[in-house]
Design an enzyme around this catalytic site. Structure first.
Site, mmCIF file in Angstrom:
data_model
loop_
_atom_site.group_PDB
_atom_site.id
_atom_site.type_symbol
_atom_site.label_atom_id
_atom_site.label_comp_id
_atom_site.label_asym_id
_atom_site.label_seq_id
_atom_site.Cartn_x
_atom_site.Cartn_y
_atom_site.Cartn_z
ATOM 1 N N ASP A 237 -11.949 -30.345 -32.446
ATOM 2 C CA ASP A 237 -12.939 -29.321 -32.125
ATOM 3 C C ASP A 237 -14.344 -29.909 -32.175
ATOM 4 O O ASP A 237 -14.623 -30.784 -33.003
ATOM 5 C CB ASP A 237 -12.798 -28.169 -33.122
ATOM 6 C CG ASP A 237 -13.529 -26.916 -32.672
ATOM 7 O OD1 ASP A 237 -13.878 -26.809 -31.477
ATOM 8 O OD2 ASP A 237 -13.754 -26.035 -33.523
ATOM 9 N N GLU B 242 -4.941 -20.466 -24.524
ATOM 10 C CA GLU B 242 -6.105 -19.590 -24.341
ATOM 11 C C GLU B 242 -7.245 -20.287 -23.591
ATOM 12 O O GLU B 242 -8.176 -19.630 -23.130
ATOM 13 C CB GLU B 242 -6.614 -19.105 -25.708
ATOM 14 C CG GLU B 242 -5.719 -18.087 -26.399
ATOM 15 C CD GLU B 242 -4.506 -18.715 -27.056
ATOM 16 O OE1 GLU B 242 -4.562 -19.911 -27.424
ATOM 17 O OE2 GLU B 242 -3.486 -18.003 -27.205
ATOM 18 N N ASN B 243 -7.182 -21.615 -23.486
ATOM 19 C CA ASN B 243 -8.284 -22.345 -22.844
ATOM 20 C C ASN B 243 -8.382 -22.100 -21.344
ATOM 21 O O ASN B 243 -9.402 -22.444 -20.722
ATOM 22 C CB ASN B 243 -8.159 -23.845 -23.095
ATOM 23 C CG ASN B 243 -8.521 -24.251 -24.512
ATOM 24 O OD1 ASN B 243 -8.083 -25.295 -25.001
ATOM 25 N ND2 ASN B 243 -9.308 -23.427 -25.208
ATOM 26 N N TRP B 244 -7.358 -21.505 -20.724
ATOM 27 C CA TRP B 244 -7.432 -21.200 -19.293
ATOM 28 C C TRP B 244 -8.541 -20.201 -18.993
ATOM 29 O O TRP B 244 -8.987 -20.087 -17.837
ATOM 30 C CB TRP B 244 -6.104 -20.654 -18.791
ATOM 31 C CG TRP B 244 -4.967 -21.629 -18.861
ATOM 32 C CD1 TRP B 244 -3.928 -21.620 -19.732
ATOM 33 C CD2 TRP B 244 -4.762 -22.780 -18.022
ATOM 34 N NE1 TRP B 244 -3.087 -22.680 -19.504
ATOM 35 C CE2 TRP B 244 -3.571 -23.405 -18.460
ATOM 36 C CE3 TRP B 244 -5.469 -23.336 -16.952
ATOM 37 C CZ2 TRP B 244 -3.065 -24.560 -17.854
ATOM 38 C CZ3 TRP B 244 -4.974 -24.483 -16.358
ATOM 39 C CH2 TRP B 244 -3.797 -25.087 -16.802
#
Length: 250
Positions: A24, A71-73
């Protein structure tokens, strides 16, 4: 790569067998330098290279990296495209070197939304390195732990329906045999960079007794010294697994 002695890492037996990392801070690293986010992601790839090399040198047997979540889409299309491009380049440029150093590549996650050429490239990398034994590199790509658990439940139901068997008695061991990570021991140590203190839908089943370390270091700045510091901190902890037994490091 030169190594310095660390009194808290006396022998390879003191190194955790499995380290998982939530990588991150790429965006904040770029923002702090007045750069576009894609430059942070590119610097993050260099941190992956450093960390894999360091893990091999230290004797880590399993390394799991959270590279792209399901979820990064939802991120901007241009950023997702940059991330897909970085993955393509990383595999094409680094695969031969990873294979040479005995890295076995596994990929955790679903196939939904993933471009066909990337699925093909990933499959080729997994096949090429499947017999390697120096270290297992698990890349969590298009991965979400809740989604993994749902996939495991579906796989189990289908498996027993196809076999014509009645529903078996559910046990943790039976269920985990259908998880993406089956065959890999649970992580001993989870590291999350950038100061955030949450696990963000990552390995929810597997982290039940994992030691957690949260570091302020942004992922593009992470390297061998940071990994060694995390291992030294792990080595000073006492793991009891709910009991009063002696400390176990691996």
């Amino acid at each position: 790569m030169a190594m310095t002695a660390d009194p808290d890492i006396a022998t390879p037996q003191d190194v955790p067998a499995h380290i998982a990392i939530i990588m991150d801070g790429n965006g904040r690293w770029a923002q702090a330098r007045g750069l576009p986010r894609r430059e942070g992601h590119r610097a993050g790839v260099e941190a992956v290279r450093r960390t894999v090399r360091a893990a091999i040198e230290l004797g880590v047997k399993h390394l799991t990296l959270f590279s792209f979540s399901s979820e990064n889409w939802s991120r901007p299309v241009s950023e997702v495209a940059d991330l897909m491009g970085l993955l393509r380049r990383f595999i094409s440029r680094d695969l031969a070197d990873l294979h040479k150093h005995g890295v076995r590549i596994r990929v955790l996650g679903g196939e939904d939304n993933v471009p066909g050429d990337i699925l093909k490239t990933i499959g080729e990398a997994v096949k090429l390195t499947q017999a390697n034994t120096a270290i297992e590199l698990n890349v969590a790509f298009n991965y979400g732990a809740r989604q993994e658990i749902a996939r495991a439940a579906e796989r189990m139901l289908v498996a027993f329906e196809n076999a014509g068997e009645r529903r078996p008695t559910m046990t943790p061991g039976l269920f985990e045999s259908f998880l993406d990570t089956f065959g890999t021991p649970d992580p001993d140590l989870l590291i999350r960079t950038s100061g955030e203190q949450r696990i963000s839908n990552f390995l929810l089943w597997q982290l039940a007794y994992t030691e957690l370390i949260f570091t302020q270091t942004l992922w593009p700045d992470f390297g061998e010294d940071d990994l060694r510091d995390a291992i030294a901190s792990f080595h000073r902890r006492e793991r009891r697994y709910g009991g009063l037994g002696a400390r176990t490091t691996a």
